[in-house]
Design a protein around this motif. Structure first.
Motif, PDB file in Angstrom:
ATOM      1  N   LYS A  40      15.016   3.849  -2.079  1.00  0.00           N
ATOM      2  CA  LYS A  40      15.687   4.717  -1.097  1.00  0.00           C
ATOM      3  C   LYS A  40      15.483   4.187   0.319  1.00  0.00           C
ATOM      4  O   LYS A  40      16.398   4.232   1.155  1.00  0.00           O
ATOM      5  CB  LYS A  40      15.163   6.154  -1.226  1.00  0.00           C
ATOM      6  CG  LYS A  40      15.660   6.878  -2.467  1.00  0.00           C
ATOM      7  CD  LYS A  40      15.280   8.351  -2.469  1.00  0.00           C
ATOM      8  CE  LYS A  40      13.800   8.548  -2.691  1.00  0.00           C
ATOM      9  NZ  LYS A  40      13.448   9.994  -2.821  1.00  0.00           N
ATOM     10  N   HIS A  41      14.293   3.662   0.581  1.00  0.00           N
ATOM     11  CA  HIS A  41      14.018   3.085   1.900  1.00  0.00           C
ATOM     12  C   HIS A  41      14.954   1.909   2.173  1.00  0.00           C
ATOM     13  O   HIS A  41      15.523   1.795   3.270  1.00  0.00           O
ATOM     14  CB  HIS A  41      12.562   2.632   1.973  1.00  0.00           C
ATOM     15  CG  HIS A  41      12.221   1.920   3.245  1.00  0.00           C
ATOM     16  ND1 HIS A  41      11.906   2.584   4.415  1.00  0.00           N
ATOM     17  CD2 HIS A  41      12.170   0.588   3.550  1.00  0.00           C
ATOM     18  CE1 HIS A  41      11.680   1.695   5.375  1.00  0.00           C
ATOM     19  NE2 HIS A  41      11.829   0.475   4.873  1.00  0.00           N
ATOM     20  N   VAL A  42      15.118   1.032   1.186  1.00  0.00           N
ATOM     21  CA  VAL A  42      16.013  -0.121   1.347  1.00  0.00           C
ATOM     22  C   VAL A  42      17.440   0.343   1.583  1.00  0.00           C
ATOM     23  O   VAL A  42      18.138  -0.169   2.468  1.00  0.00           O
ATOM     24  CB  VAL A  42      15.953  -1.021   0.096  1.00  0.00           C
ATOM     25  CG1 VAL A  42      17.018  -2.117   0.168  1.00  0.00           C
ATOM     26  CG2 VAL A  42      14.573  -1.644  -0.048  1.00  0.00           C
ATOM     27  N   ILE A  61      24.062  -5.504  -6.701  1.00  0.00           N
ATOM     28  CA  ILE A  61      22.829  -5.019  -7.314  1.00  0.00           C
ATOM     29  C   ILE A  61      22.518  -5.871  -8.542  1.00  0.00           C
ATOM     30  O   ILE A  61      23.327  -5.979  -9.468  1.00  0.00           O
ATOM     31  CB  ILE A  61      22.964  -3.538  -7.697  1.00  0.00           C
ATOM     32  CG1 ILE A  61      23.266  -2.692  -6.448  1.00  0.00           C
ATOM     33  CG2 ILE A  61      21.695  -3.047  -8.390  1.00  0.00           C
ATOM     34  CD1 ILE A  61      23.629  -1.253  -6.756  1.00  0.00           C
ATOM     35  N   THR A  62      21.330  -6.485  -8.537  1.00  0.00           N
ATOM     36  CA  THR A  62      21.005  -7.422  -9.593  1.00  0.00           C
ATOM     37  C   THR A  62      19.519  -7.416  -9.874  1.00  0.00           C
ATOM     38  O   THR A  62      18.803  -6.500  -9.474  1.00  0.00           O
ATOM     39  CB  THR A  62      21.530  -8.839  -9.198  1.00  0.00           C
ATOM     40  OG1 THR A  62      21.317  -9.728 -10.292  1.00  0.00           O
ATOM     41  CG2 THR A  62      20.870  -9.372  -7.938  1.00  0.00           C
ATOM     42  N   GLY A  63      19.022  -8.436 -10.560  1.00  0.00           N
ATOM     43  CA  GLY A  63      17.626  -8.525 -10.912  1.00  0.00           C
ATOM     44  C   GLY A  63      17.217  -9.975 -11.035  1.00  0.00           C
ATOM     45  O   GLY A  63      17.553 -10.771 -10.162  1.00  0.00           O
ATOM     46  N   ASP A  74      19.808   6.356 -10.927  1.00  0.00           N
ATOM     47  CA  ASP A  74      19.560   7.088  -9.682  1.00  0.00           C
ATOM     48  C   ASP A  74      20.138   6.322  -8.491  1.00  0.00           C
ATOM     49  O   ASP A  74      20.718   6.922  -7.575  1.00  0.00           O
ATOM     50  CB  ASP A  74      18.056   7.284  -9.475  1.00  0.00           C
ATOM     51  CG  ASP A  74      17.425   8.180 -10.521  1.00  0.00           C
ATOM     52  OD1 ASP A  74      18.082   9.158 -10.931  1.00  0.00           O
ATOM     53  OD2 ASP A  74      16.286   7.900 -10.925  1.00  0.00           O
ATOM     54  N   LEU A  75      19.980   5.002  -8.520  1.00  0.00           N
ATOM     55  CA  LEU A  75      20.524   4.188  -7.427  1.00  0.00           C
ATOM     56  C   LEU A  75      22.042   4.234  -7.401  1.00  0.00           C
ATOM     57  O   LEU A  75      22.647   4.362  -6.331  1.00  0.00           O
ATOM     58  CB  LEU A  75      20.047   2.742  -7.566  1.00  0.00           C
ATOM     59  CG  LEU A  75      20.567   1.767  -6.510  1.00  0.00           C
ATOM     60  CD1 LEU A  75      20.191   2.221  -5.105  1.00  0.00           C
ATOM     61  CD2 LEU A  75      20.036   0.360  -6.777  1.00  0.00           C
ATOM     62  N   LEU A  76      22.663   4.170  -8.565  1.00  0.00           N
ATOM     63  CA  LEU A  76      24.125   4.244  -8.615  1.00  0.00           C
ATOM     64  C   LEU A  76      24.617   5.600  -8.123  1.00  0.00           C
ATOM     65  O   LEU A  76      25.640   5.698  -7.437  1.00  0.00           O
ATOM     66  CB  LEU A  76      24.621   3.971 -10.037  1.00  0.00           C
ATOM     67  CG  LEU A  76      24.950   2.498 -10.358  1.00  0.00           C
ATOM     68  CD1 LEU A  76      23.783   1.575 -10.059  1.00  0.00           C
ATOM     69  CD2 LEU A  76      25.407   2.354 -11.798  1.00  0.00           C
TER      70      LEU A  76
END
Length: 362
Positions: A40-42, A61-63, A74-76
């Motif tokens: 959330k900070h990012v 968004i990756t890894g 949650d990020l999506l």
């Protein structure tokens, strides 16, 4: 208003151990993932950046494989809540019709997977069975549509090196047959000095690379003339040199020189221009592919301040390019400094090892 791209690695967790991966290629590091508070900070740090510089945020968004992160959904949801578009860059193994539809409903714009050769070569690079699974999942991606019928764009990316370059024309045929909506390739960035050596199996000579582009160009154009639905993204900036030599790219006339500053900023390699990378550790990189391009940490630094700091500025000194600075295509190409750095002991401004243009070096 223009988009600003954040390549955001939320986790190192992955089902594969690819031989050309920056994370796993030269060892077995401890795997890191951001926690939810850090994510959330990012997210809001990036939104503040875009507000300050009058840009629209766009997340890649990756890894690792981002779907393996426990707070992936949650990020999506957070992106959807704030109407921030995003591309997902991951593996095919956990994709199904249900979760792809959910991704699309939350605003997923594109889903990118990799094909790095024909079946034997690709599965050697990545994981047994990966080749067939990746091609099969293209159809599922294409079938996920929003309420207006808009699909997720299926993207296939190839990392080209001396180990697979001769297979790429046939890979293109496989990708088109599978129905991929976008295809592109980028060159391998050596992850050790040995792999950048001219004697290495990974190395591609400039002449071989230009001949390769000639073959691929003919294939692309034949497909385009036949009405192929796959869009061929000429991602590598050496396509600019190729098109220049073929009369398809021209340098702006004197009447257009007022655009010169904008072209310097947004033409060619985008390192330090309209893109940054954030790793699971919070480390901020000017480019993920440039190993020594760390410029800050998102957990302690404001992205808007990092963007203007001295470390970031060190990647914007165009006069330092040993070869490109003498070339008329400097504002529009610059090849790939990541490949140059990986092949020349980390020197970002070294000559691109696959550039075939004859220019006297400094």
């Amino acid at each position: 208003m223009q988009y600003f791209a954040f390549q955001w690695h939320i986790t190192d967790e992955c089902d594969q151990r690819c031989k050309h991966c920056y994370i796993f290629a030269e060892g077995h590091p401890a795997l890191v993932s951001m926690n939810w508070e850090q994510m959330k900070h990012v997210f809001f740090n990036a939104l503040e950046f875009c507000q300050k510089f009058n840009r629209l945020p766009y997340f890649y968004i990756t890894g690792g494989d981002p779907i393996l992160h426990p707070h992936f959904w949650d990020l999506l949801e957070l992106c959807h809540e704030h109407s921030v578009p995003f591309t997902l860059m991951g593996n095919p193994f956990h994709l199904n019709a249900e979760n792809l539809q959910r991704m699309r409903n939350l605003g997923c714009d594109k889903y990118q997977m990799s094909i790095d050769g024909l079946e034997k070569t690709h599965d050697w690079f990545r994981k047994p069975g990966s080749f067939k699974t990746t091609l099969e999942k293209i159809r599922l991606i294409n079938e996920a549509k929003d309420a207006d019928g808009g699909p997720i764009t299926s993207v296939i990316m190839t990392t080209v090196s001396g180990t697979n370059i001769d297979e790429i024309p046939d890979v293109i045929d496989e990708v088109v047959k599978a129905g991929a909506q976008v295809y592109a390739f980028a060159r391998y960035v050596p992850t050790s000095d040995g792999k950048g050596n001219e004697k290495s199996d990974w190395y591609i000579s400039p002449e071989r690379y230009r001949d390769f582009l000639e073959v691929v160009d003919k294939k692309y154009r034949a497909y385009e003339e036949a009405g192929c639905k796959t869009y061929f993204n000429r991602k590598d900036h050496l396509w600019t040199l190729f098109d220049y030599e073929h009369g398809r790219f021209t340098i702006p006339s004197d009447a257009e020189k007022g655009l010169e500053r904008q072209l310097v900023i947004y033409g060619g390699c985008n390192c330090g221009n309209c893109h940054i990378t954030i790793l699971p550790t919070g480390d901020i990189y000017a480019c993920r592919r440039v190993a020594n391009s760390k410029v800050g940490n998102v957990f302690t630094d404001r992205l808007s301040e990092v963007w203007l700091n001295q470390k970031m500025e060190s990647f914007r000194d165009y006069d330092k390019f040993s070869k490109c600075a003498k070339c008329e295509l400097l504002p529009y190409c610059r090849g790939c400094p990541a490949v140059a750095a990986g092949s020349n002991g980390g020197n970002f401004y070294a000559a691109d090892p696959q550039c075939w243009k004859k220019i006297e070096m400094r």
